[in-house]
Design an enzyme around this catalytic site. Structure first.
Site, PDB file in Angstrom:
ATOM      1  N   ASP A  45     -16.743 -17.513   7.370  1.00  0.00           N
ATOM      2  CA  ASP A  45     -16.019 -16.747   6.354  1.00  0.00           C
ATOM      3  C   ASP A  45     -16.175 -17.496   5.028  1.00  0.00           C
ATOM      4  O   ASP A  45     -15.763 -18.649   4.917  1.00  0.00           O
ATOM      5  CB  ASP A  45     -14.532 -16.621   6.706  1.00  0.00           C
ATOM      6  N   CYS A  85     -14.203 -18.017  11.786  1.00  0.00           N
ATOM      7  CA  CYS A  85     -13.309 -17.180  12.575  1.00  0.00           C
ATOM      8  C   CYS A  85     -12.896 -17.936  13.833  1.00  0.00           C
ATOM      9  O   CYS A  85     -13.751 -18.493  14.537  1.00  0.00           O
ATOM     10  CB  CYS A  85     -13.994 -15.866  12.946  1.00  0.00           C
TER      11      CYS A  85
END
Length: 276
Positions: free
Chosen positions: A191, A184
């Site tokens: 992620d 992120c």
């Protein structure tokens, strides 16, 4: 440069509101990230959709009994805005102690609010757990490249120079990898996802694709922009007759995000993968 999400709730302590509050939704213009990739709203070389799936959707019936369901939200890839993920979760949580007559009313409210935030019509489906369970877990078609041997020593940024193809051999195939990881851009949280490449054109060297996917490992960007970057890098290399790139990301905070980008008009399969 400050990321557009710096002014959002992302990465900040937030009060969880349990009464309907559409003002919690925070739009982030796609324009800034498009510009980084050399794109504008009028020059997008793809069409597609961002599928968001919510596994923590709940509201009250008129008698006060809770309902749980799974929400599916399809945001057009050319919409002016993405919806910042934490604000999305906060908004969905604001339905928890709000009464609605039925599922249709919930869908209508979600459609109105999400479309206003995205700046384009958002398709909404609210489904029961039994409906989603009946679909089962999807199995990907094509060839997984993850068992190929590659050497990688740079994980900071995507490295399109790693990609190779054989211009003398034309193929139509689907390749995929479960080793996609990015971070992120605001919180630095990981992620995790599965990347799928479906194309017709010069044969893409599968090992080079795997090395390229792994080079995203410390890259900081949102899901949507990672997929768009892959699409553009492959399009430049292959100049394919057709190309579809999509990623199925692992859920975080009860939401998973699944961007699809394609040269074709497609009807994506939004069934979850085993990690979702």
């Amino acid at each position: 440069m400050q990321h557009p999400a710096e002014h959002s709730p992302l990465g900040k302590s937030s009060e969880y509101v349990s009464q309907y509050a559409p003002e919690l939704l925070f739009p982030i213009s796609r324009t800034t990230k498009w510009a980084e990739l050399g794109l504008t709203a009028s020059t997008l070389p793809y069409q597609g959709v961002d599928f968001w799936n919510c596994y923590e959707l709940s509201w009250l019936t008129p008698s006060g009994k809770p309902v749980v369901a799974i929400g599916e939200f399809a945001i057009p890839a050319d919409s002016p805005n993405i919806i910042e993920s934490k604000s999305f979760k906060l908004y969905l949580n604001s339905l928890n102690q709000t009464a609605y007559a039925d599922r249709a009313e919930v869908e209508a409210v979600l459609t109105r609010d999400l479309s206003a935030c995205a700046g384009a019509p958002v398709a909404v489906r609210v489904r029961s757990l039994d409906e989603v369970a009946a679909e089962g877990v999807a199995a990907l078609a094509g060839r997984c490249v993850d068992d190929l041997e590659v050497s990688v020593n740079d994980y900071a940024h995507p490295r399109p120079e790693l990609l190779r193809c054989d211009v003398n051999e034309a193929v139509e195939e689907t390749l995929y990898s479960h080793l996609l990881k990015s971070n992120c851009p605001v919180t630095g949280q990981p992620d995790w996802g599965t990347l799928v490449v479906d194309y017709r054109g010069p044969r893409l060297d599968a090992a080079s694709l795997l090395a390229y996917v792994v080079s995203f490992r410390q890259h900081q960007d949102f899901h949507e922009q990672c997929v768009e970057r892959v699409f553009l890098d492959l399009q430049r290399l292959l100049k394919p007759a057709k190309l579809t790139v999509h990623a199925r990301y692992v859920r975080r905070g009860g939401l998973d995000i699944n961007p699809y980008r394609s040269t074709e008009a497609i009807t994506p399969d939004n069934r979850r993968l085993v990690r979702q």
